[in-house]
Design a protein around this motif. Structure first.
Motif, PDB file in Angstrom:
ATOM      1  N   VAL A  44      -3.126  56.005  78.821  1.00 44.35           N
ATOM      2  CA  VAL A  44      -3.223  56.342  80.238  1.00 44.35           C
ATOM      3  C   VAL A  44      -2.872  57.813  80.449  1.00 44.35           C
ATOM      4  O   VAL A  44      -3.570  58.543  81.152  1.00 44.35           O
ATOM      5  CB  VAL A  44      -2.284  55.450  81.085  1.00 44.35           C
ATOM      6  N   VAL A  86       2.271  54.169  89.005  1.00 48.99           N
ATOM      7  CA  VAL A  86       1.784  54.773  87.760  1.00 48.99           C
ATOM      8  C   VAL A  86       2.931  55.463  87.015  1.00 48.99           C
ATOM      9  O   VAL A  86       3.106  55.293  85.815  1.00 48.99           O
ATOM     10  CB  VAL A  86       0.653  55.789  88.056  1.00 48.99           C
ATOM     11  N   PHE A  89      -5.019  51.856  82.705  1.00 46.32           N
ATOM     12  CA  PHE A  89      -3.792  51.505  83.408  1.00 46.32           C
ATOM     13  C   PHE A  89      -3.751  50.024  83.747  1.00 46.32           C
ATOM     14  O   PHE A  89      -2.737  49.360  83.562  1.00 46.32           O
ATOM     15  CB  PHE A  89      -3.644  52.342  84.683  1.00 46.32           C
ATOM     16  N   LEU A 102      -2.763  48.103  80.706  1.00 44.33           N
ATOM     17  CA  LEU A 102      -1.322  48.225  80.423  1.00 44.33           C
ATOM     18  C   LEU A 102      -0.515  47.291  81.311  1.00 44.33           C
ATOM     19  O   LEU A 102       0.337  46.532  80.827  1.00 44.33           O
ATOM     20  CB  LEU A 102      -0.866  49.672  80.639  1.00 44.33           C
ATOM     21  N   VAL A 103      -0.786  47.337  82.616  1.00 44.06           N
ATOM     22  CA  VAL A 103      -0.014  46.530  83.556  1.00 44.06           C
ATOM     23  C   VAL A 103      -0.226  45.040  83.290  1.00 44.06           C
ATOM     24  O   VAL A 103       0.723  44.256  83.279  1.00 44.06           O
ATOM     25  CB  VAL A 103      -0.389  46.889  85.014  1.00 44.06           C
ATOM     26  N   ASN A 130       0.879  54.316  94.770  1.00 48.31           N
ATOM     27  CA  ASN A 130       0.138  54.545  93.524  1.00 48.31           C
ATOM     28  C   ASN A 130       0.928  55.457  92.593  1.00 48.31           C
ATOM     29  O   ASN A 130       1.025  55.226  91.394  1.00 48.31           O
ATOM     30  CB  ASN A 130      -1.205  55.235  93.796  1.00 48.31           C
ATOM     31  N   GLU A 170      -4.442  54.769  88.829  1.00 49.48           N
ATOM     32  CA  GLU A 170      -4.077  53.372  89.045  1.00 49.48           C
ATOM     33  C   GLU A 170      -5.299  52.468  88.913  1.00 49.48           C
ATOM     34  O   GLU A 170      -5.181  51.332  88.474  1.00 49.48           O
ATOM     35  CB  GLU A 170      -3.438  53.192  90.430  1.00 49.48           C
ATOM     36  N   GLU A 218       5.419  52.945  85.456  1.00 47.55           N
ATOM     37  CA  GLU A 218       4.896  52.166  84.330  1.00 47.55           C
ATOM     38  C   GLU A 218       4.590  53.024  83.105  1.00 47.55           C
ATOM     39  O   GLU A 218       4.633  52.541  81.978  1.00 47.55           O
ATOM     40  CB  GLU A 218       3.625  51.418  84.752  1.00 47.55           C
ATOM     41  N   THR A 219       4.219  54.293  83.318  1.00 42.90           N
ATOM     42  CA  THR A 219       3.769  55.107  82.182  1.00 42.90           C
ATOM     43  C   THR A 219       4.675  56.288  81.858  1.00 42.90           C
ATOM     44  O   THR A 219       4.604  56.840  80.767  1.00 42.90           O
ATOM     45  CB  THR A 219       2.375  55.700  82.452  1.00 42.90           C
TER      46      THR A 219
END
Lengths: 117, 531
Positions: A93, B515, A13, A16-17, B511, A8, B518-519
């Motif tokens: 990621v 993560v 990452f 990306l966010v 977390n 994170e 999103e991925t």
């Protein structure tokens, strides 16, 4: 064990966010406002919506058609953005996470100091 | 008791053909639905385009097809307002939930809600939201099915409900998500073919000039007519219109049977493309329903109002008969039978999706996670899911038959959307995006959303119709649609519950959820292709 916290905090990452949010947040606000404006006008100004643009074709019907256009355009735009921009970033990621787990130090903190495994 | 009043033979044959196809699919699917991932998620082997069709098949109920065409026929523009809300809602689903649900979840919306919360209460809250939505939606669809089949095919209401329920259970129990998906795909194709054919016939009569169709529709209203090209006829109260619009645009993103479809695709990319496919199919469909609704007004006119029944539900079938050459002619009967068959397939696909999502909430969330604490075998969980589907289906059949054709279908559907938007939607969105969100917040949010939307509907003028404009509501409540109050209340419940509780422990970290959603890192894999 995957170190979620480390992922994170990784630059990949965060990037990306940040990129996805900078599209999704304004797009969501835009479509909600545009749609609710349509509903509010339909509720509070029915006469305006009923006015003729050309014979039986009314302002309301044309306004409604623009909602269809908005949905299709935003849908295709997001699909394109995701394929070209967000998916490659997400892949990075995932790759970086895999490499890290394999013992390869790839995650770099914000202050550019390397994180030792 | 007269079981077969005036049986429409063509319609019966058409329904039999559709049933034969869907039972064939179920037989083929039954071998693939024995594992949990096969039963709940079709092995996650559905492609984006297939899932887009299946979402359309899951979403476009008889209320969308016959209901909206009927509302446009009776009231004009106001019917179209519903379509816009139903369509724009998919942007909410795409931007806020689709991909993240796929990445973070397994089989049910509770998987996402309880990801990092205290599992037992969080799953119970999610299951409560699912059951509330499915109950109202399912009973609405079953009653609608009974009324329509009684009218279109000519068999008795109770028998029609019983038959619909029996086939629905057959797909779900024997074929799980695999059969349900393919029944929905077949239905979506049939429905699009049906509405496209009708639209071409309608437009052909006005020289393919839609404006001419609107002109004729507008000329064909009587002096007492409710029909108008302007809004405000069906929805005369502006604040009610806004409240309804809000519930429609946020409610879809809280419908468990729609969200469950995102677990059937292999990855987030397919989930995303399936939403866009669904947008185009559903958007095209709603555009065509305006031709059906305005067409019915243009060609059946004020004289067709009586024959269109409550809510104008029979306007579309009557228009089909007219377009085929008139009732009683071979062409007219054939076209009517075709549209009746399409309506039948439409209902079956929707109710199967609903029962499947409720049975998954029972077996996966209540039984496997809460009662057996994850100690049950996969075989047991799937068996419980089948038994639960049977139980839920039987209860829905009984309520629909006892409630009878007098139950107001649009009222129940509106309630389902209000509960989905006020209870499930806030909890899911906050669980995925708010780091501090906790178990207490999830419970208070879902409970507040469910209770406030149901309460506001119970006290609404729709339930207590007063004389003329005077509301009959016992607490003087004047809104029919609760969304504008109950949706903020749902969010407020989540917020207050979270900040007022001291709870700090987490089963898994935010977390990980963040993560993963999103991925797609660590998300559920698709089954390897078998056979």
């Amino acid at each position: 064990m995957t170190d979620w916290e480390r992922i994170e905090r990784s630059d990949e990452f965060r990037e990306l966010v940040k990129r996805r949010r900078s599209f999704v947040v304004p797009a969501t606000i835009f479509f909600l406002v545009y749609y609710m404006a349509f509903i509010i006008v339909a509720g509070y100004a029915p006469d305006f919506m009923g006015e003729s643009v050309y014979q039986g074709l009314t302002v309301g019907y044309c306004y409604a058609l623009t909602q269809f256009v908005m949905v299709f355009v935003l849908g295709l735009w997001y699909l394109r953005k995701s394929d070209k921009e967000f998916d490659p970033l997400a892949d990075k990621v995932v790759e970086a996470a895999a490499e890290f787990e394999a013992g390869d130090v790839r995650f770099v903190r914000k202050d550019d100091t390397e994180v030792k495994a | 008791m007269l079981l077969f009043a005036e049986v429409n033979v063509e319609a019966l044959v058409m329904a039999a053909i559709i049933l034969a196809i869907t039972l064939g699919i179920t037989f083929w699917a039954s071998k693939k639905a024995s594992s949990a991932v096969g039963f709940y998620a079709a092995g996650r082997q559905i492609t984006g385009r297939q899932n887009g069709l299946a979402i359309s098949g899951d979403y476009l109920s008889a209320a969308s097809f016959l209901g909206i065409a009927g509302l446009i026929f009776l009231y004009g523009f106001d019917g179209f307002l519903y379509s816009i809300g139903f369509l724009v809602a998919f942007l909410t689903v795409m931007f806020l939930l689709a991909e993240r649900m796929r990445n973070a979840g397994k089989y049910t919306i509770a998987d996402v809600l309880s990801f990092r919360l205290n599992e037992t209460p969080a799953r119970a809250a999610a299951a409560l939201g699912t059951f509330a939505v499915v109950t109202f939606y399912l009973i609405a669809q079953m009653v609608g099915a009974g009324v329509l089949i009684e009218k279109l095919v000519g068999i008795n209401f109770s028998l029609a409900v019983l038959l619909t329920g029996a086939f629905m259970l057959c797909y779900v129990i024997f074929g799980g998500m695999v059969a349900t998906t393919w029944v929905q795909i077949v239905k979506a194709v049939l429905l699009m073919a049906g509405i496209l054919t009708m639209s071409i016939f309608v437009l052909g009569k006005v020289g393919f000039n839609p404006v001419e169709l609107f002109n004729r529709a507008n000329e064909n209203k009587g002096p007492e007519s409710t029909f108008s090209l302007a809004p405000g006829t069906y929805l005369p109260k502006p604040l009610d219109t806004v409240s309804l619009g809000l519930a429609l645009v946020l409610g879809t993103a809280g419908l468990p049977h729609i969200l469950m479809r995102f677990f059937t695709v292999p990855n987030a990319k397919a989930a995303r493309s399936s939403v866009v496919w669904a947008m185009f199919i559903i958007g095209f469909f709603y555009l065509l329903t305006t031709f059906i609704g305005f067409g019915a007004r243009a060609f059946l006119g004020e004289g067709g109002v009586e024959g269109a029944g409550t809510g104008g539900n029979l306007a579309a079938p009557n228009l089909a008969a007219f377009l085929g050459g008139g009732e009683g002619t071979f062409g007219g009967d054939l076209f009517l039978a075709f549209i009746a068959g399409v309506a039948f397939a439409t209902i079956l696909a929707v109710v199967a999706g609903l029962v499947l999502s409720a049975s998954a909430a029972f077996s996966h969330d209540i039984w496997s996670s809460i009662v057996r604490k994850g100690k049950d075998s996969e075989h047991e969980e799937v068996l419980v899911a089948r038994i639960a589907a049977f139980g839920i289906g039987v209860i829905a059949i009984i309520i629909a038959i006892i409630g009878g054709s007098g139950l107001n279908v649009s009222f129940m559907v509106g309630l389902a959307f209000a509960v989905a938007a006020s209870a499930n939607f806030p909890a899911l969105v906050l669980a995925l995006s708010w780091r501090r969100f906790n178990t207490t917040g999830a419970i208070t949010g879902v409970v507040t959303g469910v209770v406030s939307s149901i309460f506001l509907v119970i006290v609404s003028p729709k339930v207590w119709p007063g004389a003329d404009t005077v509301t009959g509501s016992p607490i003087g409540w004047t809104l029919n649609n609760p969304g504008i109050i109950s949706i903020p209340l749902g969010f407020l419940g989540c917020f207050l519950g979270t900040i007022l509780s001291k709870e700090r422990t987490e089963e898994r970290s935010f977390n990980e959820l963040f993560v993963r959603s999103e991925t797609g890192l660590g998300s559920e894999r698709a089954l390897e292709k078998v056979g």
